[in-house]
Design a protein around this motif. Structure first.
Motif, PDB file in Angstrom:
ATOM      1  N   PRO A   6       0.489  -1.424  -0.038  1.00 46.00           N
ATOM      2  CA  PRO A   6      -0.174   0.378  -0.051  1.00 46.00           C
ATOM      3  C   PRO A   6       0.676   1.146  -0.422  1.00 46.00           C
ATOM      4  N   GLY A   7       2.009   0.895   0.466  1.00 49.07           N
ATOM      5  CA  GLY A   7       2.551   1.895   0.436  1.00 49.07           C
ATOM      6  C   GLY A   7       3.990   2.364  -0.809  1.00 49.07           C
ATOM      7  N   TYR A   8       3.603   1.252  -1.644  1.00 52.68           N
ATOM      8  CA  TYR A   8       4.114   1.709  -3.081  1.00 52.68           C
ATOM      9  C   TYR A   8       4.090   3.470  -3.742  1.00 52.68           C
ATOM     10  N   VAL A   9       5.013   3.845  -3.998  1.00 53.69           N
ATOM     11  CA  VAL A   9       4.529   5.321  -4.369  1.00 53.69           C
ATOM     12  C   VAL A   9       3.771   5.464  -5.917  1.00 53.69           C
ATOM     13  N   ARG A  10       3.740   3.855  -6.616  1.00 56.58           N
ATOM     14  CA  ARG A  10       3.315   3.741  -7.913  1.00 56.58           C
ATOM     15  C   ARG A  10       1.719   2.708  -7.819  1.00 56.58           C
ATOM     16  N   THR A  30      -4.834   1.184 -11.802  1.00 56.35           N
ATOM     17  CA  THR A  30      -5.115   1.906 -13.321  1.00 56.35           C
ATOM     18  C   THR A  30      -4.588   1.021 -14.732  1.00 56.35           C
ATOM     19  N   GLN A  31      -3.524   1.485 -14.439  1.00 58.83           N
ATOM     20  CA  GLN A  31      -3.039   0.319 -15.499  1.00 58.83           C
ATOM     21  C   GLN A  31      -3.635  -0.931 -16.070  1.00 58.83           C
ATOM     22  N   LEU A  32      -3.666  -1.338 -14.873  1.00 62.70           N
ATOM     23  CA  LEU A  32      -3.944  -3.100 -15.292  1.00 62.70           C
ATOM     24  C   LEU A  32      -5.217  -3.328 -15.553  1.00 62.70           C
ATOM     25  N   ALA A  33      -6.330  -2.057 -14.284  1.00 58.41           N
ATOM     26  CA  ALA A  33      -7.443  -2.275 -15.202  1.00 58.41           C
ATOM     27  C   ALA A  33      -8.185  -2.155 -16.573  1.00 58.41           C
ATOM     28  N   LEU A  34      -7.000  -1.132 -16.928  1.00 56.64           N
ATOM     29  CA  LEU A  34      -7.180  -0.733 -17.953  1.00 56.64           C
ATOM     30  C   LEU A  34      -6.989  -1.932 -19.199  1.00 56.64           C
ATOM     31  N   GLU A  46      -8.867  -8.684 -15.864  1.00 60.88           N
ATOM     32  CA  GLU A  46      -9.301  -9.523 -14.501  1.00 60.88           C
ATOM     33  C   GLU A  46      -7.782  -9.448 -13.695  1.00 60.88           C
ATOM     34  N   LEU A  47      -7.199  -9.052 -13.901  1.00 65.95           N
ATOM     35  CA  LEU A  47      -6.292  -9.155 -12.526  1.00 65.95           C
ATOM     36  C   LEU A  47      -6.035  -8.245 -10.863  1.00 65.95           C
ATOM     37  N   GLU A  48      -6.486  -8.749 -10.479  1.00 63.71           N
ATOM     38  CA  GLU A  48      -6.636  -8.625  -9.080  1.00 63.71           C
ATOM     39  C   GLU A  48      -5.229  -7.436  -8.400  1.00 63.71           C
ATOM     40  N   VAL A  49      -5.147  -7.250  -8.036  1.00 57.47           N
ATOM     41  CA  VAL A  49      -3.474  -6.127  -7.672  1.00 57.47           C
ATOM     42  C   VAL A  49      -3.697  -6.507  -6.231  1.00 57.47           C
TER      43      VAL A  49
END
Length: 152
Positions: free
Chosen positions: A112-116, A122-126, A130-133
């Motif tokens: 959760p603290g990873y700066v990006r 957002t990029q994976l949602a686009l 189907e991938l959960e982060v």
């Protein structure tokens, strides 16, 4: 479980999991993941060297080539982006983007603290909705375990 660490070449057969993600100025999460998955019949491909030869001017290029080959040999790639006080982990981000475009089997998590984190989510949602982060290393490891079992 079998274990291959860069720069050792993997020439075997069977399922293999590449541990992709932060290395520089990051905790050794690969050790945690390897220990948690040691009961599976897989080969772990670990790019984190126990002793990286900083004095060798060819070592970085050799490392990049090793990662390129082994990322594509893996049946599953697990990405973990840990929080780091100094590193945004740009090479791992690049590798994630490349593999997303190639359509390979991925499991992805970020602290959760990873700066990006927002960028990754957002990029994976686009690109791969189907991938959960995942937000915890343990959850990312368990999702990898489930993906390995489902692929058999």
């Amino acid at each position: 479980m079998r274990y291959v660490e860069a720069p050792e070449e993997f020439t075997g057969s069977g399922s293999c999991l590449f541990l992709a993600g932060g290395i520089t100025d990051c905790p050794d999460w690969q050790k945690t993941a390897t220990a948690a998955l040691d009961d599976l019949d897989i080969t772990i491909l670990n790019p984190r060297r126990s002793n990286f030869p900083l004095h060798d001017p060819n070592a970085e290029a050799e490392q990049v080539r090793w990662e390129y080959r082994h990322l594509r040999r893996a049946h599953l790639v697990m990405f973990w982006f840990p929080q780091s006080p100094t590193s945004h982990q740009p090479i791992a981000l690049y590798e994630l983007g490349a593999l997303v475009g190639e359509g390979g089997a991925l499991v992805v998590g970020t602290d959760p603290g990873y700066v990006r984190r927002t960028n990754v989510v957002t990029q994976l949602a686009l690109a791969r909705p189907e991938l959960e982060v995942h937000a915890a290393l343990a959850d990312t490891i368990e999702a990898s375990r489930a993906a390995i079992r489902a692929s058999r």
